[in-house]
Each structure stands twice: as structure tokens, then as C-alpha cells.
Design a protein around this motif. Structure first.
Motif, mmCIF file in Angstrom:
data_model
loop_
_atom_site.group_PDB
_atom_site.id
_atom_site.type_symbol
_atom_site.label_atom_id
_atom_site.label_comp_id
_atom_site.label_asym_id
_atom_site.label_seq_id
_atom_site.Cartn_x
_atom_site.Cartn_y
_atom_site.Cartn_z
ATOM 1 N N ASN A 163 -5.091 9.560 2.019
ATOM 2 C CA ASN A 163 -5.766 9.124 0.806
ATOM 3 C C ASN A 163 -5.235 9.878 -0.414
ATOM 4 O OD1 ASN A 163 -7.841 7.249 -0.025
ATOM 5 N ND2 ASN A 163 -9.089 9.003 -0.576
ATOM 6 N N THR A 164 -5.028 11.179 -0.249
ATOM 7 C CA THR A 164 -4.493 11.994 -1.343
ATOM 8 C C THR A 164 -3.019 11.711 -1.575
ATOM 9 O OG1 THR A 164 -6.070 13.736 -0.783
ATOM 10 C CG2 THR A 164 -4.229 14.350 -2.191
ATOM 11 N N ALA A 165 -2.272 11.495 -0.487
ATOM 12 C CA ALA A 165 -0.833 11.260 -0.598
ATOM 13 C C ALA A 165 -0.517 9.970 -1.350
ATOM 14 C CB ALA A 165 -0.208 11.211 0.797
ATOM 15 N N ILE A 166 -1.433 9.026 -1.346
ATOM 16 C CA ILE A 166 -1.221 7.784 -2.105
ATOM 17 C C ILE A 166 -1.100 8.103 -3.590
ATOM 18 C CG2 ILE A 166 -2.330 5.618 -2.797
ATOM 19 C CD1 ILE A 166 -3.510 5.553 0.091
ATOM 20 N N GLN A 190 1.092 0.369 -14.081
ATOM 21 C CA GLN A 190 0.985 -0.625 -13.016
ATOM 22 C C GLN A 190 0.655 0.001 -11.668
ATOM 23 O OE1 GLN A 190 4.603 -2.715 -12.021
ATOM 24 N NE2 GLN A 190 3.508 -4.648 -11.804
ATOM 25 N N MET A 191 1.052 1.245 -11.461
ATOM 26 C CA MET A 191 0.847 1.880 -10.167
ATOM 27 C C MET A 191 -0.628 2.110 -9.850
ATOM 28 S SD MET A 191 3.644 2.023 -8.600
ATOM 29 C CE MET A 191 3.081 3.017 -7.220
ATOM 30 N N GLY A 192 -1.484 2.049 -10.866
ATOM 31 C CA GLY A 192 -2.912 2.193 -10.602
ATOM 32 C C GLY A 192 -3.417 1.120 -9.657
ATOM 33 N N THR A 193 -2.882 -0.098 -9.796
ATOM 34 C CA THR A 193 -3.266 -1.193 -8.910
ATOM 35 C C THR A 193 -2.814 -0.910 -7.484
ATOM 36 O OG1 THR A 193 -3.084 -2.773 -10.724
ATOM 37 C CG2 THR A 193 -3.050 -3.672 -8.496
ATOM 38 N N VAL A 194 -1.617 -0.335 -7.340
ATOM 39 C CA VAL A 194 -1.085 -0.013 -6.027
ATOM 40 C C VAL A 194 -1.953 1.043 -5.357
ATOM 41 C CG1 VAL A 194 0.933 0.839 -4.774
ATOM 42 C CG2 VAL A 194 1.240 -0.578 -6.805
ATOM 43 N N VAL A 195 -2.326 2.073 -6.112
ATOM 44 C CA VAL A 195 -3.161 3.147 -5.570
ATOM 45 C C VAL A 195 -4.498 2.594 -5.091
ATOM 46 C CG1 VAL A 195 -4.489 5.204 -6.195
ATOM 47 C CG2 VAL A 195 -2.111 5.010 -6.895
ATOM 48 N N THR A 196 -5.120 1.774 -5.918
ATOM 49 C CA THR A 196 -6.419 1.198 -5.547
ATOM 50 C C THR A 196 -6.314 0.367 -4.281
ATOM 51 O OG1 THR A 196 -7.118 1.129 -7.865
ATOM 52 C CG2 THR A 196 -8.294 -0.295 -6.327
ATOM 53 N N GLY A 197 -5.263 -0.453 -4.202
ATOM 54 C CA GLY A 197 -5.078 -1.302 -3.029
ATOM 55 C C GLY A 197 -4.875 -0.504 -1.752
ATOM 56 N N TYR A 198 -4.031 0.521 -1.835
ATOM 57 C CA TYR A 198 -3.753 1.339 -0.654
ATOM 58 C C TYR A 198 -4.975 2.155 -0.240
ATOM 59 C CZ TYR A 198 1.146 0.726 0.564
ATOM 60 O OH TYR A 198 2.327 0.212 1.031
ATOM 61 N N GLN A 199 -5.639 2.761 -1.200
ATOM 62 C CA GLN A 199 -6.774 3.600 -0.846
ATOM 63 C C GLN A 199 -7.924 2.786 -0.267
ATOM 64 O OE1 GLN A 199 -7.509 6.073 -4.351
ATOM 65 N NE2 GLN A 199 -6.181 7.673 -3.504
ATOM 66 N N SER A 200 -8.091 1.569 -0.735
ATOM 67 C CA SER A 200 -9.135 0.725 -0.153
ATOM 68 C C SER A 200 -8.793 0.374 1.289
ATOM 69 C CB SER A 200 -9.323 -0.546 -0.986
ATOM 70 O OG SER A 200 -8.178 -1.371 -0.928
ATOM 71 N N GLN A 201 -7.506 0.200 1.572
ATOM 72 C CA GLN A 201 -7.092 -0.106 2.940
ATOM 73 C C GLN A 201 -7.233 1.107 3.857
ATOM 74 O OE1 GLN A 201 -7.348 -3.441 2.688
ATOM 75 N NE2 GLN A 201 -5.761 -3.494 4.241
ATOM 76 N N VAL A 202 -6.942 2.294 3.325
ATOM 77 C CA VAL A 202 -7.135 3.515 4.122
ATOM 78 C C VAL A 202 -8.612 3.692 4.438
ATOM 79 C CG1 VAL A 202 -7.017 6.035 4.071
ATOM 80 C CG2 VAL A 202 -5.062 4.689 3.305
ATOM 81 N N SER A 203 -9.465 3.465 3.454
ATOM 82 C CA SER A 203 -10.900 3.581 3.670
ATOM 83 C C SER A 203 -11.382 2.581 4.718
ATOM 84 C CB SER A 203 -11.648 3.351 2.348
ATOM 85 O OG SER A 203 -13.040 3.469 2.527
ATOM 86 N N ALA A 204 -10.878 1.342 4.626
ATOM 87 C CA ALA A 204 -11.268 0.322 5.601
ATOM 88 C C ALA A 204 -10.759 0.676 6.995
ATOM 89 C CB ALA A 204 -10.718 -1.041 5.164
ATOM 90 N N GLY A 205 -9.538 1.212 7.072
ATOM 91 C CA GLY A 205 -8.986 1.628 8.360
ATOM 92 C C GLY A 205 -9.773 2.772 8.967
#
Length: 388
Positions: free
Chosen positions: A120-123, A208-223
Motif C-alpha cells: 500500500n505504501t509502495a504504491i 495524473q498519477m493520483g488516479t493510478v494510486v487510488t486505483g491500485y490502493q483500492s485493489q490492494v485493500s480489496a485483495g
């Protein structure tokens, strides 16, 4: 680029900042534990032990089955998460309160929890690395790529690579095997997002990378939640499947942005340079000895085009000339020289090998760590042209 912070992980008993593996005195003299490693896991056949224990002692619930497993071990307060990520569970000392060999399983779960938090932090670290690197490439190569031609999925590959370097335990390793382990886990449990309808905003990558961070972190949380809630012996997402073979039995260490950057930066710069040049319309003009050569040789070609061109002679009367050109067909010796001086590419790799790649992409879900990987840097090919 300085490290912003460390992706923290909870302390494993006996793990010092120096990576030492000695167990502390508390609990060790009366309940000695073995080295925390995959070898210990195999030696004690912990997969078999945990499967039998879960079958006999754990009743699957609708949520938080990991905590149910810990409670069955005698650790009712072992909560990896009550409200999402950024919580850390603690297995305590051997036999305080969990007896051996169950304690090893609890340590592995603790390390899994730490790993997910580190992801989560590495994202955020990955976003910073990408945001700072791409504008530098654009400036370095003196180009202005448009914002509507480079698919965002290319940056998602880079992000997956960066977070894939986060180790299950121990320090960051830059070898391909370490990356493969992380990527396999991420692709199997996290399901990274892929924005198929978006393009790289070269003019404002950082925003633009803010969208990438949000998308990845939501997937990590779901995982994370998926594993937490699955029956512990579920063949896909159960925690016993996740920690199988002792992958998470070790000594956790913090991961910094500098650690991740060191492992991926060189290959990402080469890959990013190719993306930026492609977006600008830079391509390769190819000619070979099957076209009218007008008596010229490979030596003549190299002299004529300078740094912009390369010629390969197979020694059997066949040769191939490749020239780096812009979208209007003009040779780009300056860009080629910059690729040589600043990106570690050679005319043989950037030009000749590029033709052999025929626009092949060696990247699937992630980038190779070796910047010299064939086809990491790719440009489109012009139709065959005459040598001069």
C-alpha cells in the motif's frame, strides 16, 4: 530522488534492523524456536499441520477468518485489521501465548499483513518514481510528445513492477526471481486495475498519477479483505494457501522508495524513453541489400548517417541499414547520441535489435529489471527505403 518514508512492517521477534536472526531471550529459553525460514517450514511440514488444525478447530465465518484461526491458536487479540490497511497484528513470542508449531503460522500471517501494508505504501513510492522520471526523459530528449497517443496501461505495468519488488520478508532483492514471486502474488491476489481507455498525460504526469494510486490502493485493500474473509483453507484466497511453503516465514524489514527505485529505475528509463519517442513519432527507417544499393557498403552507410544510423553486415553479401528518424523522415543523430550517453543503449541495441523485435513487446504485466533486455526499447518501423 530521496526516499519519502519507509514502508513499515511490524517487528518480527528476533529481527533487528541489521537483519539478524537470533531470537530474543524472552520465551526462547523455555520454548526454543527454530530459524524463521522456508526450510524450517518444510522441515516441520507446517502446511500439513495447519491444514489438519484448521479442519479440526476452525469453523468458517462470513468475515475475518484469519482472526478466527488465530483465536483457535489461543490468540484472541490477534487482529490484522479491524478497519482496513495500516493496522499491524503481532504474533508475540514463542509460546507467549501461542504454542509451537502454530506460532510459526501466526508469524507468517503477521508478515503477510506487513507485506500488504508495505504494498500500500509502495504504491505511493511508485507514483513518485514515475512522476519524477518521465518529465526528465521528455526534457532530456528534447521532445514534446502529445497527450493522447500513449496508453496508460504502460504506466500500470511500471507500477506493478515497482510494487512487485516489495519482498515478502527480508530486504528488497533486485533479481528476476524476487520480482517474479511478487508479481505472481500481485496478479493472483490483487488484480491490478487497467485503464484501457486512458492515455498518458505527458504534460502533467504527476497530477495524473493520483488516479493510478487510488486505483491500485483500492485493489490492494480489496485483495487484503478477500484473503482476510476467505475460509482459511480456501484453495485460492485462503490464508493457508497464501502462506503455504513458508513464503512469509522470515524476518521483516522496512522498504524505502530508494530501495524500489534502485531496482527498477534503469529499465524504466529505457522503457520510458521508447514510449516518449514513439509518442513523438520517432521511428526507424530500414534499408537492406535487397534494395538498390548503388554500390555502397555498410562502411559508407555508417559514415553517411553518423550516430543516427547503424549498419549490420552478415559477411555474405547482405547488409542492413537502420536510421533513427523523426515523423518527417529526418535523421535524429542528437537523440541517438543521448540514448547512447544517458540511457546505456548502443546503436546495435536501439536500432538493429529493434528491427529484429519487429515491434514485439517483452512486457506483459510488468517490466524486466535488466535495462539491456531485448525489445525493452522499441520503435515502429518505416517501410523499407533505399540506403541513401
Amino acid at each position: 530522488m530521496a526516499a519519502a518514508a519507509a514502508a513499515s512492517s511490524s517487528a518480527v521477534p528476533g529481527a533487528g534492523n541489521d537483519g539478524s536472526t537470533s531470537l530474543p531471550a524472552t520465551g526462547a529459553t523455555s520454548c526454543p524456536a527454530e530459524t524463521l525460514s522456508a526450510d524450517t517450514w518444510t522441515k516441520l511440514d507446517l502446511d500439513k499441520f495447519l491444514a489438519a488444525w484448521a479442519k479440526a478447530n476452525v469453523t468458517a465465518a462470513k468475515s475475518n477468518n484469519v482472526q478466527a484461526l488465530a483465536q483457535s491458536f489461543g490468540a484472541p487479540n490477534f487482529f490484522c485489521s479491524r478497519s482496513g490497511l495500516d493496522n499491524f497484528c503481532n504474533a508475540g513470542q514463542p509460546c507467549l501465548p501461542v504454542e509451537l508449531p502454530a506460532w510459526y503460522g501466526l508469524i507468517a500471517i503477521q508478515n503477510w499483513n506487513s507485506y500488504m501494508n508495505s504494498l500500500n505504501t509502495a504504491i505511493t513510492f511508485g507514483s513518485s518514481i514515475i512522476s519524477l522520471t518521465l518529465p526528465g526523459i521528455v526534457s532530456d530528449l528534447s521532445i514534446s510528445p502529445p497527450d493522447d497517443v500513449t496508453p496508460m496501461k504502460n504506466l500500470y505495468k511500471a507500477m506493478t513492477t515497482i510494487i512487485g519488488l516489495v519482498p515478502f520478508t527480508g530486504p528488497v532483492a533486485t533479481g528476476a526471481s524476487a520480482l517474479t514471486q511478487g508479481i505472481n502474488f500481485i496478479m493472483g491476489q490483487i488484480n491490478p486495475p487497467e485503464p484501457t481507455d486512458k492515455f498518458v498525460s505527458w504534460s502533467n504526469v504527476a497530477a495524473q498519477m493520483g488516479t493510478v494510486v487510488t486505483g491500485y490502493q483500492s485493489q490492494v485493500s480489496a485483495g487484503f479483505k478477500k484473503i482476510l474473509d476467505a475460509p482459511v483453507d480456501d484453495a485460492t484466497s485462503g490464508i493457508l494457501n497464501v502462506i503455504a511453503k513458508g513464503a512469509f516465514l522470515g524476518y521483516s524489514q522496512n522498504v524505502t522508495q530508494a530501495d524500489l527505485q534502485k531496482g527498477v529505475l534503469d529499465s524504466f528509463r529505457v522503457y520510458g524513453a521508447g514510449l516518449a519517442l514513439r509518442a513523438q513519432g520517432v521511428q526507424l527507417s530500414v534499408a537492406d541489400s535487397t534494395n538498390p544499393a548503388n554500390g555502397h557498403t555498410c562502411t559508407d552507410s555508417v559514415k553517411h548517417w553518423g550516430a543516427a544510423g547503424s549498419c549490420r553486415d552478415d559477411g555474405n553479401g547482405h547488409w542492413r541499414q537502420v536510421v533513427l528518424v523523426d515523423k518527417d523522415g529526418y535523421p535524429q543523430a542528437g537523440i541517438m547520441q543521448k540514448l547512447i550517453d544517458s540511457y546505456g543503449l548502443t546503436p546495435e541495441v536501439a536500432l538493429q535489435d529493434n528491427v529484429d523485435c519487429n515491434n514485439a513487446d517483452p512486457t506483459t504485466d510488468s517490466l524486466p529489471l535488466d535495462p539491456k533486455t531485448k525489445c525493452l526499447f522499441t520503435l515502429p518501423l518505416q517501410p523499407p527505403a533505399s540506403p541513401f
